[in-house]
Design a protein around this motif. Structure first.
Motif, PDB file in Angstrom:
ATOM      1  N   ILE A   1       0.643  -1.334  -0.057  1.00 21.28           N
ATOM      2  CA  ILE A   1      -0.003  -0.051  -0.011  1.00 21.28           C
ATOM      3  C   ILE A   1       0.800   1.120  -0.197  1.00 21.28           C
ATOM      4  N   GLY A   2       2.103   1.460   0.691  1.00 20.71           N
ATOM      5  CA  GLY A   2       2.972   2.337   0.880  1.00 20.71           C
ATOM      6  C   GLY A   2       3.490   2.565  -0.418  1.00 20.71           C
ATOM      7  N   SER A   3       3.886   1.499  -1.250  1.00 20.06           N
ATOM      8  CA  SER A   3       4.729   1.638  -2.417  1.00 20.06           C
ATOM      9  C   SER A   3       3.940   2.124  -3.424  1.00 20.06           C
ATOM     10  N   THR A   4       2.478   1.616  -3.445  1.00 20.90           N
ATOM     11  CA  THR A   4       1.524   2.196  -4.238  1.00 20.90           C
ATOM     12  C   THR A   4       1.098   3.409  -4.423  1.00 20.90           C
ATOM     13  N   THR A   5       1.254   4.025  -3.095  1.00 26.67           N
ATOM     14  CA  THR A   5       0.761   5.403  -2.726  1.00 26.67           C
ATOM     15  C   THR A   5       1.883   6.311  -3.091  1.00 26.67           C
ATOM     16  N   LEU A   6       3.037   5.900  -3.192  1.00 26.43           N
ATOM     17  CA  LEU A   6       4.389   6.547  -3.513  1.00 26.43           C
ATOM     18  C   LEU A   6       4.200   6.646  -4.866  1.00 26.43           C
ATOM     19  N   ARG A   7       3.945   5.475  -5.951  1.00 21.21           N
ATOM     20  CA  ARG A   7       3.946   5.543  -7.289  1.00 21.21           C
ATOM     21  C   ARG A   7       2.837   6.621  -7.757  1.00 21.21           C
ATOM     22  N   ILE A   8       1.750   6.550  -6.950  1.00 28.87           N
ATOM     23  CA  ILE A   8       0.682   7.689  -7.314  1.00 28.87           C
ATOM     24  C   ILE A   8       1.156   9.248  -7.073  1.00 28.87           C
ATOM     25  N   ILE A   9       2.026   9.330  -5.843  1.00 28.15           N
ATOM     26  CA  ILE A   9       2.455  10.619  -5.651  1.00 28.15           C
ATOM     27  C   ILE A   9       3.650  11.065  -6.586  1.00 28.15           C
ATOM     28  N   ASN A  10       4.312  10.015  -7.293  1.00 24.58           N
ATOM     29  CA  ASN A  10       5.311  10.025  -8.061  1.00 24.58           C
ATOM     30  C   ASN A  10       4.801  10.662  -9.362  1.00 24.58           C
ATOM     31  N   TYR A  11       3.423  10.136  -9.827  1.00 29.45           N
ATOM     32  CA  TYR A  11       2.872  10.771 -11.065  1.00 29.45           C
ATOM     33  C   TYR A  11       2.380  12.243 -10.870  1.00 29.45           C
ATOM     34  N   LYS A  12       1.807  12.416  -9.417  1.00 28.71           N
ATOM     35  CA  LYS A  12       1.636  13.790  -9.300  1.00 28.71           C
ATOM     36  C   LYS A  12       2.345  14.739  -8.158  1.00 28.71           C
ATOM     37  N   LYS A  13       3.634  14.619  -8.574  1.00 28.32           N
ATOM     38  CA  LYS A  13       4.496  15.533  -7.795  1.00 28.32           C
ATOM     39  C   LYS A  13       4.120  16.934  -7.548  1.00 28.32           C
ATOM     40  N   ASN A  14       3.527  17.340  -8.366  1.00 29.08           N
ATOM     41  CA  ASN A  14       3.064  18.851  -8.068  1.00 29.08           C
ATOM     42  C   ASN A  14       1.798  19.085  -7.229  1.00 29.08           C
ATOM     43  N   LEU A  15       1.381  18.120  -6.813  1.00 26.93           N
ATOM     44  CA  LEU A  15       0.169  18.220  -5.768  1.00 26.93           C
ATOM     45  C   LEU A  15       0.692  17.570  -4.308  1.00 26.93           C
ATOM     46  N   PHE A  16       1.819  16.917  -4.188  1.00 19.40           N
ATOM     47  CA  PHE A  16       2.388  16.303  -2.796  1.00 19.40           C
ATOM     48  C   PHE A  16       3.589  16.903  -2.382  1.00 19.40           C
ATOM     49  N   ASP A  17       3.839  16.907  -1.205  1.00 25.55           N
ATOM     50  CA  ASP A  17       5.296  17.137  -0.473  1.00 25.55           C
ATOM     51  C   ASP A  17       5.427  15.939   0.471  1.00 25.55           C
ATOM     52  N   VAL A  18       6.368  15.305   0.377  1.00 23.36           N
ATOM     53  CA  VAL A  18       6.354  13.982   1.388  1.00 23.36           C
ATOM     54  C   VAL A  18       7.075  14.415   2.617  1.00 23.36           C
ATOM     55  N   ASP A  19       6.257  14.367   3.592  1.00 24.08           N
ATOM     56  CA  ASP A  19       7.041  14.839   4.906  1.00 24.08           C
ATOM     57  C   ASP A  19       7.535  13.821   5.595  1.00 24.08           C
ATOM     58  N   THR A  20       7.183  12.831   5.899  1.00 18.33           N
ATOM     59  CA  THR A  20       7.490  11.568   6.627  1.00 18.33           C
ATOM     60  C   THR A  20       7.161  10.247   5.998  1.00 18.33           C
ATOM     61  N   LEU A  21       8.212   9.175   5.828  1.00 18.99           N
ATOM     62  CA  LEU A  21       7.931   8.124   5.567  1.00 18.99           C
ATOM     63  C   LEU A  21       8.441   7.050   6.734  1.00 18.99           C
ATOM     64  N   ALA A  22       7.734   5.960   7.023  1.00 25.63           N
ATOM     65  CA  ALA A  22       8.171   4.919   7.856  1.00 25.63           C
ATOM     66  C   ALA A  22       7.981   3.522   7.427  1.00 25.63           C
ATOM     67  N   ALA A  23       9.020   2.854   7.936  1.00 28.06           N
ATOM     68  CA  ALA A  23       9.139   1.268   7.464  1.00 28.06           C
ATOM     69  C   ALA A  23       9.834   0.851   8.591  1.00 28.06           C
ATOM     70  N   ASN A  24      10.070  -0.692   8.321  1.00 31.95           N
ATOM     71  CA  ASN A  24      10.460  -1.580   9.613  1.00 31.95           C
ATOM     72  C   ASN A  24      11.964  -1.747   8.946  1.00 31.95           C
ATOM     73  N   SER A  25      12.379  -2.697   7.837  1.00 29.94           N
ATOM     74  CA  SER A  25      13.508  -3.017   7.897  1.00 29.94           C
ATOM     75  C   SER A  25      14.005  -3.198   6.480  1.00 29.94           C
ATOM     76  N   ASN A  26      13.133  -2.967   5.488  1.00 28.45           N
ATOM     77  CA  ASN A  26      13.736  -3.430   3.900  1.00 28.45           C
ATOM     78  C   ASN A  26      14.631  -2.066   3.397  1.00 28.45           C
ATOM     79  N   TYR A  27      16.002  -2.579   3.729  1.00 25.53           N
ATOM     80  CA  TYR A  27      17.074  -1.461   3.474  1.00 25.53           C
ATOM     81  C   TYR A  27      16.952  -1.087   2.115  1.00 25.53           C
TER      82      TYR A  27
END
Length: 131
Positions: free
Chosen positions: A14-40
């Motif tokens: 879900i997070g990766s899909t959300t980021l793909r959408i944000i990538n297409y609409k870069k002019n609409l979003f400013d990424v503040d915080t991302l959070a993950a567990n361990s995928n280096y």
């Protein structure tokens, strides 16, 4: 004006899909915080591509490696949500996509820091019912 967005569970599906959408609409979003567990690998890619203000990594070993790798980056790397300064401005949107009870603490933490929270898991509601 860009919407300030945070994604809790950014390396999952879900997070990766959300980021793909944000990538297409870069002019609409400013990424503040991302959070993950361990995928280096994915964490490294996300820091380079989206340049979030903050990145929370809950796995200490991964956190240490990423902190060392990105020590000269503008992204602030944290090991816990509580370490993020309390002075940060409210987010417009928080996507809570950490599965199971592991997502409860971060979801509760971000309810005070957002105008809108999008829950991608029912566990945060069920586990925190009394709260």
């Amino acid at each position: 004006m860009k919407k300030k967005i945070s994604i809790l569970g950014s390396t999952g599906s879900i997070g990766s899909t959300t980021l793909r959408i944000i990538n297409y609409k870069k002019n609409l979003f400013d990424v503040d915080t991302l959070a993950a567990n361990s995928n280096y690998k994915k964490i490294s890619q996300q820091i380079l591509k989206f340049k979030p203000t903050n990145f929370v990594i809950s796995n200490y070993q991964t956190y240490s490696k990423i902190k060392k790798k990105f020590k000269n980056s503008n992204t602030k790397i944290f090991n816990h949500y509580k370490d993020i300064p309390k002075k940060i401005k409210k987010n417009d949107i928080v996507v809570a996509a950490i599965p199971g009870i592991a997502g409860l603490e971060s979801t509760i933490h971000y309810t005070a820091k957002t105008k809108k929270i999008l829950l991608a898991n029912k566990e945060s509601i069920i586990c925190g019912w009394d709260i």
